[in-house]
Design a protein around this motif. Sequence first.
Motif, PDB file in Angstrom:
ATOM      1  N   THR A  97       0.850  -1.188   0.000  1.00 13.12           N
ATOM      2  CA  THR A  97       0.000   0.000   0.000  1.00 13.12           C
ATOM      3  C   THR A  97       0.886   1.238   0.000  1.00 13.12           C
ATOM      4  N   ARG A  98       0.561   2.176  -0.913  1.00 14.74           N
ATOM      5  CA  ARG A  98       1.262   3.464  -0.992  1.00 14.74           C
ATOM      6  C   ARG A  98       0.203   4.549  -1.028  1.00 14.74           C
ATOM      7  N   GLU A 158      -3.049   6.107  -1.218  1.00 11.05           N
ATOM      8  CA  GLU A 158      -4.359   5.584  -1.612  1.00 11.05           C
ATOM      9  C   GLU A 158      -4.261   4.436  -2.612  1.00 11.05           C
ATOM     10  N   ALA A 159      -3.053   4.072  -2.998  1.00 14.33           N
ATOM     11  CA  ALA A 159      -2.867   3.007  -3.991  1.00 14.33           C
ATOM     12  C   ALA A 159      -2.555   1.669  -3.319  1.00 14.33           C
ATOM     13  N   THR A 160      -3.152   0.617  -3.861  1.00 13.06           N
ATOM     14  CA  THR A 160      -2.834  -0.751  -3.457  1.00 13.06           C
ATOM     15  C   THR A 160      -2.213  -1.447  -4.656  1.00 13.06           C
ATOM     16  N   THR A 209      -2.295  -2.124 -10.007  1.00 14.55           N
ATOM     17  CA  THR A 209      -2.310  -1.021  -9.065  1.00 14.55           C
ATOM     18  C   THR A 209      -3.709  -0.436  -9.090  1.00 14.55           C
ATOM     19  N   ARG A 242      -6.169   2.475  -7.414  1.00 13.67           N
ATOM     20  CA  ARG A 242      -6.253   3.733  -6.667  1.00 13.67           C
ATOM     21  C   ARG A 242      -7.733   4.054  -6.515  1.00 13.67           C
ATOM     22  N   GLY A 243      -8.196   4.090  -5.267  1.00 13.43           N
ATOM     23  CA  GLY A 243      -9.627   4.264  -5.026  1.00 13.43           C
ATOM     24  C   GLY A 243     -10.352   3.023  -5.522  1.00 13.43           C
ATOM     25  N   LYS A 245     -10.459   2.322  -8.894  1.00 14.23           N
ATOM     26  CA  LYS A 245     -10.071   2.210 -10.303  1.00 14.23           C
ATOM     27  C   LYS A 245      -8.700   1.551 -10.468  1.00 14.23           C
ATOM     28  N   THR A 246      -8.618   0.591 -11.391  1.00 14.53           N
ATOM     29  CA  THR A 246      -7.328   0.008 -11.761  1.00 14.53           C
ATOM     30  C   THR A 246      -6.607   1.012 -12.656  1.00 14.53           C
ATOM     31  N   VAL A 247      -5.428   1.462 -12.219  1.00 15.73           N
ATOM     32  CA  VAL A 247      -4.686   2.467 -12.975  1.00 15.73           C
ATOM     33  C   VAL A 247      -3.527   1.878 -13.775  1.00 15.73           C
TER      34      VAL A 247
END
Length: 156
Positions: free
Chosen positions: A37-38, A40-42, A61, A63-64, A66-68
């Motif tokens: 975890t970084r 808000e990103a997992t 990855t 974020r929230g 959404k897959t980024v």
Amino acid sequence: MKKFVLVASFLCVADAGFAQQVTVDRVAWLQGCWRSTRGEATIEEQWMSPRGGTMLGMGRTVRGSKTVEYELVLIKEQDGRLAYEAHPSGQPSATFMATTASDATAVFENPEHDFPQRVGYKRNGSDALDAWIEGQANGKSRRVDFSYQRARCEAP
């Protein structure tokens, strides 16, 4: 009598002059699910166990909600070495060859690739994994580190 021989930057065992080729079993410690975890990103990686001369991995990855980014990876046996074939989202695929493949560390390099030129993994005990990408980007050295913890291979 066995003797140790250095072949292509990693250790192989030779018996009566016959060197064993490195197999994906050497990096079987990667198998399983890993999470970092970084903010808000997992970041998640999942590796299948070695079978048929390959290990398949996937990462994403989120974020929230959404897959980024995502990446599909194949580690395969190639010419007595291990090859790391990466298929990242939005980019062309690239293959990196192992320079180190041991019971605790795996490093793959492709000096011709834009960035990264090196991808590495290091086992940190049984439930932690350090990973990194590094190389030159726009004439400057760059390194991105990832610290993973072993995770359950299912939705929470």
